[in-house]
Design a protein around this motif. Structure first.
Motif, short mmCIF file in Angstrom:
data_model
loop_
_atom_site.label_atom_id
_atom_site.label_comp_id
_atom_site.label_asym_id
_atom_site.label_seq_id
_atom_site.Cartn_x
_atom_site.Cartn_y
_atom_site.Cartn_z
N LEU A 1 -32.72 26.31 31.14
CA LEU A 1 -31.71 27.17 31.74
C LEU A 1 -30.34 26.82 31.20
O LEU A 1 -29.99 25.64 31.13
CB LEU A 1 -31.70 27.01 33.27
CG LEU A 1 -32.78 27.75 34.08
CD1 LEU A 1 -32.72 27.30 35.53
CD2 LEU A 1 -32.59 29.25 33.98
N THR A 2 -29.59 27.84 30.83
CA THR A 2 -28.21 27.65 30.37
C THR A 2 -27.29 28.49 31.25
O THR A 2 -27.48 29.71 31.36
CB THR A 2 -28.06 28.08 28.90
OG1 THR A 2 -28.96 27.33 28.09
CG2 THR A 2 -26.63 27.84 28.41
N ARG A 3 -26.32 27.86 31.86
CA ARG A 3 -25.40 28.58 32.73
C ARG A 3 -24.49 29.48 31.90
O ARG A 3 -23.87 29.05 30.95
CB ARG A 3 -24.54 27.60 33.54
CG ARG A 3 -23.68 28.26 34.59
CD ARG A 3 -22.86 27.22 35.35
NE ARG A 3 -21.79 26.70 34.50
CZ ARG A 3 -20.59 27.25 34.40
NH1 ARG A 3 -20.29 28.35 35.08
NH2 ARG A 3 -19.66 26.71 33.63
N LEU A 4 -24.43 30.73 32.28
CA LEU A 4 -23.53 31.68 31.63
C LEU A 4 -22.38 32.08 32.54
O LEU A 4 -21.28 32.34 32.06
CB LEU A 4 -24.31 32.94 31.20
CG LEU A 4 -25.45 32.70 30.21
CD1 LEU A 4 -26.18 34.01 29.93
CD2 LEU A 4 -24.94 32.09 28.91
N ARG A 5 -22.67 32.14 33.85
CA ARG A 5 -21.63 32.45 34.82
C ARG A 5 -22.12 32.03 36.20
O ARG A 5 -23.26 32.27 36.56
CB ARG A 5 -21.32 33.96 34.83
CG ARG A 5 -20.13 34.33 35.71
CD ARG A 5 -19.82 35.82 35.61
NE ARG A 5 -20.83 36.63 36.29
CZ ARG A 5 -21.04 37.91 36.02
NH1 ARG A 5 -20.35 38.52 35.07
NH2 ARG A 5 -21.94 38.59 36.69
N GLY A 6 -21.25 31.37 36.96
CA GLY A 6 -21.66 30.94 38.30
C GLY A 6 -22.54 29.72 38.22
O GLY A 6 -22.21 28.73 37.57
N ARG A 7 -23.71 29.79 38.84
CA ARG A 7 -24.59 28.62 38.90
C ARG A 7 -26.01 28.99 38.48
O ARG A 7 -26.34 30.18 38.41
CB ARG A 7 -24.60 28.06 40.33
CG ARG A 7 -25.01 29.07 41.39
CD ARG A 7 -24.56 28.62 42.77
NE ARG A 7 -25.12 29.48 43.82
CZ ARG A 7 -24.73 29.46 45.09
NH1 ARG A 7 -23.78 28.63 45.48
NH2 ARG A 7 -25.29 30.25 45.98
N THR A 8 -26.82 27.99 38.21
CA THR A 8 -28.19 28.23 37.74
C THR A 8 -29.21 28.09 38.86
O THR A 8 -30.39 27.95 38.61
CB THR A 8 -28.54 27.25 36.62
OG1 THR A 8 -28.43 25.90 37.12
CG2 THR A 8 -27.63 27.42 35.42
N TRP A 9 -28.77 28.14 40.10
CA TRP A 9 -29.66 27.98 41.24
C TRP A 9 -29.20 28.91 42.37
O TRP A 9 -28.11 29.47 42.32
CB TRP A 9 -29.68 26.52 41.72
CG TRP A 9 -28.31 25.93 41.96
CD1 TRP A 9 -27.51 25.34 41.03
CD2 TRP A 9 -27.58 25.91 43.19
NE1 TRP A 9 -26.32 24.95 41.60
CE2 TRP A 9 -26.33 25.28 42.94
CE3 TRP A 9 -27.84 26.35 44.49
CZ2 TRP A 9 -25.38 25.09 43.92
CZ3 TRP A 9 -26.89 26.17 45.48
CH2 TRP A 9 -25.67 25.53 45.19
N VAL A 10 -30.10 29.08 43.35
CA VAL A 10 -29.76 29.88 44.52
C VAL A 10 -29.91 29.02 45.76
O VAL A 10 -30.63 28.02 45.78
CB VAL A 10 -30.65 31.14 44.63
CG1 VAL A 10 -30.36 32.11 43.51
CG2 VAL A 10 -32.13 30.77 44.66
N SER A 11 -29.24 29.44 46.83
CA SER A 11 -29.28 28.73 48.11
C SER A 11 -30.20 29.49 49.06
O SER A 11 -29.95 30.65 49.38
CB SER A 11 -27.87 28.64 48.70
OG SER A 11 -27.90 28.04 49.98
N ALA B 1 -32.50 37.14 44.80
CA ALA B 1 -31.48 37.42 45.82
C ALA B 1 -31.96 36.80 47.12
O ALA B 1 -32.85 37.35 47.78
CB ALA B 1 -31.25 38.92 45.97
N PRO B 2 -31.43 35.66 47.52
CA PRO B 2 -31.92 34.97 48.72
C PRO B 2 -31.86 35.86 49.96
O PRO B 2 -30.94 36.67 50.12
CB PRO B 2 -30.98 33.77 48.84
CG PRO B 2 -30.51 33.52 47.44
CD PRO B 2 -30.40 34.88 46.82
N GLY B 3 -32.85 35.68 50.83
CA GLY B 3 -32.90 36.45 52.05
C GLY B 3 -31.78 36.15 53.02
O GLY B 3 -31.52 36.93 53.94
N ASN B 4 -31.08 35.02 52.82
CA ASN B 4 -29.96 34.66 53.71
C ASN B 4 -28.66 35.31 53.28
O ASN B 4 -27.60 35.07 53.89
CB ASN B 4 -29.80 33.14 53.78
CG ASN B 4 -29.55 32.50 52.43
OD1 ASN B 4 -29.17 33.17 51.47
ND2 ASN B 4 -29.76 31.20 52.33
N GLY B 5 -28.68 36.12 52.22
CA GLY B 5 -27.49 36.83 51.79
C GLY B 5 -26.58 36.06 50.86
O GLY B 5 -25.50 36.56 50.51
N SER B 6 -26.99 34.87 50.45
CA SER B 6 -26.14 34.10 49.53
C SER B 6 -26.19 34.69 48.13
O SER B 6 -26.92 35.64 47.85
CB SER B 6 -26.56 32.63 49.52
OG SER B 6 -27.88 32.49 49.05
#
Length: 456
Positions: free
Chosen positions: A261-271, A210-215
């Motif tokens: 990594l296999t995408r199941l929902r949304g994206r496979t990375w964080v901002s 959970a990114p600290g920037n709230g994304s």
């Protein structure tokens, strides 16, 4: 806090385990405190120096060089002892329930100021013993606010209890799983996902970022082998909609240590964000865990290395480019930065994050191999190795390249002190050292150092 008086001597607890009463000595690296019993060294967790405590032996082979133990009662408490903020990790509470405490908050029973003093003592001892250097450095708090060392983790890993599908964590050096209903060291965004209410049957491990920037947060599911996609899809449907979800197989079969990594929902990375820069970090890629760590360490690196336009810098173990971006900005178009990262996925992140920086050369490969094949000539080198440290081979290559300064970011005082020793035996000096409490309520700390050759 429960500090029940108990009689001295031996005995057994309600699990039938052997109990001893000891007085604890100094802190040791790894979150232990040293005790002695009939000539035997015992490394004890969940205590404090000078406390008299009742301990339960957890590893006590007759021919072992030392034993291990947990505190289960306190006869004479230290003034630095404080109420533990998280019951599953509280050794005294666990003892009353006949179980071991979970790992991850082994210093939670210690006042935060005293935690930092103990971490400084460990750093002093490791530098003296492994680095041959007498040096005291205060450990700086990461958060000057009122959080009390809580809600700082942007990444958390959970085990899944077989049979119930509920989230849990392991006790120290144990395969047991203790189910949990909270993780107060994690960001509120992780707590608010309420994953404790989800049935994860078919999943072996769950990791959350959970990114600290709230994304948008990301949940990684490590399936039980063999993977049952039907069971995985059932779990995904139970997960909160605000999180991305990916399937993660830690060994992707490539032989290079990378996962799949296999995408199941949304994206496979964080901002992620740091220093005004934006970063994309793949779900299984490395990023500093404490929400303020990227900014704290970036500021420390820039202040310690003081890069100028035209400088040539090598950023080794560069990860997704946390420091590379800021260094490339500082040296400008007349300077250059070599970015080296071994993990293929993280190196791809670096290429995305550094797109548009024409003064950066990104190389994916093991640092020691790259150093042997790339010409030197760097004015400055930055190291940010994994917990095992840079090691003798890498430092041998750096001694040969002879940069004007080496910046060293470390999350382990033992490997850091060992590597400082390698430099010092070649005549180099520890010119600058800072330490940060980026892991409150645990024994871990982070350091940043500047090491210079003899003629600097």
């Amino acid at each position: 806090m429960r500090c029940a008086a108990v009689p001295p001597g031996g005995g057994t607890d309600q699990t039938g385990s052997d109990l001893l009463t000891v007085t604890l000595g100094p802190v040791a690296h790894g979150g232990h405190f040293v005790a002695r019993h009939e000539g035997r060294v015992i490394f004890v967790r969940h205590g404090l120096p000078s406390e008299t405590v009742r301990i339960r032996l957890t590893e006590a082979a007759p021919d072992a060089k030392f034993w291990r133990a947990d505190v289960v009662d306190v006869v004479d408490p230290s003034p630095a002892r404080a109420p533990h903020p998280w019951k599953p990790a509280d050794a005294l509470a666990a003892a009353t329930e006949g179980r071991q405490p979970v790992g991850g908050a082994e210093f939670g029973h210690i006042d935060p100021t005293a935690q930092r003093r103990l971490k400084a003592d460990v750093l002093v001892e490791q530098l003296q013993r492994l680095g041959g250097l007498e040096r005291y450095t205060e450990v700086e708090p990461a958060d000057s606010g009122s959080s009390g060392g809580m809600h700082w983790r942007t990444r958390v890993a959970f085990a899944v209890e077989p049979g119930t599908g509920r989230l849990g964590m392991h006790p120290h050096r144990s395969n047991d799983i203790i189910t949990i209903r909270s993780m107060p060291l994690a960001l509120a965004a992780i707590e608010e996902l309420t994953l404790w209410n989800v049935d994860f049957t078919g999943i072996e491990r769950v990791e959350v970022a959970a990114p600290g920037n709230g994304s948008r947060p990301l949940i990684l599911l490590v399936p039980q082998p063999p993977t049952d996609r039907g069971a995985v899809d059932d779990v995904v449907r139970r997960l909160p909609a605000e999180a991305s979800v990916a399937l993660w197989k830690p060994d992707g079969g490539s032989g290079d240590g990378s996962g799949q990594l296999t995408r199941l929902r949304g994206r496979t990375w964080v901002s992620e964000s740091a220093g005004g820069y934006q970063y994309r970090v793949t779900g299984d890629g490395f990023w500093q865990v404490h929400r303020q760590a990227p900014d704290i360490l970036m500021d420390a690196v820039l202040a310690g290395l003081d890069p100028h336009p035209g400088d040539r810098i090598a950023d080794l173990y560069a990860g997704a480019g946390l420091f590379t971006v800021a260094l490339a900005d500082a040296v400008g178009g007349t300077g250059s930065v070599l970015s080296v990262e071994a993990a293929p996925g993280t190196s791809r992140d670096a290429r995305r994050n550094l797109h548009g920086f024409g003064n950066v050369n990104i190389v994916q490969g093991r640092v020691e191999r790259v150093l042997r094949t790339k010409p030197g000539g760097w004015g400055t080198v930055l190291l940010d190795p994994p917990r095992t440290g840079a090691g003798k081979q890498v430092i041998r290559e750096l001694l040969r390249a002879r940069p004007a300064a080496v910046g060293y970011v470390s999350c382990d005082p033992a490997s850091f002190a060992r590597d400082v020793g390698y430099f010092r035996r070649a005549g180099w000096q520890l010119a600058h050292l800072r330490a940060f409490d980026l892991y409150p309520h645990t024994h871990h700390l982070e350091t940043f150092a500047v090491i210079t050759p003899p003629d600097q």
